[in-house]
Design an enzyme around this catalytic site. Sequence first.
Site, PDB file in Angstrom:
ATOM      1  N   GLN A  71       0.831  -1.219   0.000  1.00 44.08           N
ATOM      2  CA  GLN A  71       0.000   0.000   0.000  1.00 44.08           C
ATOM      3  C   GLN A  71       0.865   1.269   0.000  1.00 44.08           C
ATOM      4  O   GLN A  71       0.549   2.256   0.671  1.00 44.08           O
ATOM      5  CB  GLN A  71      -0.959  -0.013   1.189  1.00 44.08           C
ATOM      6  CG  GLN A  71      -2.153  -0.920   0.990  1.00 44.08           C
ATOM      7  CD  GLN A  71      -3.047  -0.499  -0.184  1.00 44.08           C
ATOM      8  OE1 GLN A  71      -3.118   0.661  -0.552  1.00 44.08           O
ATOM      9  NE2 GLN A  71      -3.718  -1.479  -0.777  1.00 44.08           N
ATOM     10  N   SER A  72       1.946   1.251  -0.755  1.00 46.17           N
ATOM     11  CA  SER A  72       2.849   2.404  -0.794  1.00 46.17           C
ATOM     12  C   SER A  72       2.216   3.591  -1.514  1.00 46.17           C
ATOM     13  O   SER A  72       1.752   3.471  -2.654  1.00 46.17           O
ATOM     14  CB  SER A  72       4.141   2.005  -1.510  1.00 46.17           C
ATOM     15  OG  SER A  72       4.891   3.153  -1.852  1.00 46.17           O
ATOM     16  N   ASN A  73       2.244   4.746  -0.854  1.00 47.25           N
ATOM     17  CA  ASN A  73       1.815   5.991  -1.503  1.00 47.25           C
ATOM     18  C   ASN A  73       2.878   6.485  -2.482  1.00 47.25           C
ATOM     19  O   ASN A  73       2.563   7.133  -3.472  1.00 47.25           O
ATOM     20  CB  ASN A  73       1.562   7.070  -0.458  1.00 47.25           C
ATOM     21  CG  ASN A  73       0.486   6.669   0.516  1.00 47.25           C
ATOM     22  OD1 ASN A  73      -0.631   6.371   0.114  1.00 47.25           O
ATOM     23  ND2 ASN A  73       0.818   6.630   1.803  1.00 47.25           N
ATOM     24  N   VAL A  75       4.792   4.652  -4.425  1.00 42.98           N
ATOM     25  CA  VAL A  75       4.624   3.915  -5.676  1.00 42.98           C
ATOM     26  C   VAL A  75       3.480   4.521  -6.505  1.00 42.98           C
ATOM     27  O   VAL A  75       3.631   4.807  -7.696  1.00 42.98           O
ATOM     28  CB  VAL A  75       4.354   2.426  -5.350  1.00 42.98           C
ATOM     29  CG1 VAL A  75       3.732   1.705  -6.522  1.00 42.98           C
ATOM     30  CG2 VAL A  75       5.649   1.742  -4.911  1.00 42.98           C
TER      31      VAL A  75
END
Length: 333
Positions: A71-73, A75
């Site tokens: 759930q990387s912002n 990325v």
Amino acid sequence: MTFARADLVSAATPIEPLPNLSALLGIDLHIKRDDLAGTTMGGNKSRQLEYYLGAAQQKNAQTVLITGAVQSNFVRTAAASAAKLGMKTIVQLEARVPDVDALYGSNGNVLLSRLLGVEVMHYPVGEDEAGADAALRARAEAEEAAGRTPYVIPLALGNPPLGALGYMRAAEEVIHQDPDFDVVVIASGSGLTHAGMLAGLRNAGHSVRVIGSCVRRDAEQQRHRIATVLEALSRLLGSPVPVSHDDIDIWDGALSPGYGRLGPQAAQAMAMMARSEGIVLDPVYTAKVFAAVPAMVKSGEIAAGARVLFVHTGGLASLFAYQSALENAFPHG
Ligand SMILES: *Cc1c(COP(=O)(O)O)cnc(C)c1O
């Protein structure tokens, strides 16, 4: 020294007063709306990406490669920003968070990245920054072999901290908007945001206290990390940033139960901000960061009446991937 910068954050983000929380806590609290910085639900990574994608453009890169949590912002923001600049994105998702459900792997940032058309790779370990970078570089070599120019946004310490330059710029923006805060409360994860803000303020001769609130590692580990980032930043700039070791101020009171997992203090902070001010925080980062404010007011570490600036670094895209954690924390009342 000047660095190439892509223009991704076109205007200064607002600083707004939070009158209801100020009355509740007995301080003069403001919020820096970096959740509004940049494209596609924005956030602090837009400021960091101005320098990474600026370097990518300088290299005439066609493909951007980036690694992060599922759930990387970072990325998602990289994929959106690269699309805008005409580059393709390859993302590598690391299994950093244990005991996740199906929504975690498919909704929120994952859904947005899919919509943005990225190529997805998976990395099975969550705490192996060097290994994750090596896997990404191997994929970049394959791009090169196929005749395309890649640009890797690296994760591990030891790489030039270009992203911190974005927060040195943000520090100048804050000073220009309102130079009279006593305390700045900001996220401390990779450390580029915290170190950049601290270095930017001190470079400008500003002595406001900066508290880095932990989202990934405990205070002791994080203090070392910030010191390391600051050293790397001095090397990148070609001159030492004027920050002493004692000036690295860290709070980790809401880190538990660990990265990417919502604990009770963070949930309380989310409720407080949403119900007093109508502003939503995210469960991975900003809820834990903001929790420092009521806790440090209570302990007396933030004095009554202090002018406090909380930096909202974004992250809202992950809310819908954390549906079950949020439902557990906030039962229907
Ligand atoms: C990545 C992130 C952070 C942490 O920033 P670092 O520069 O990695 O320390 C804080 N908030 C949000 C919403 C993020 O996505």
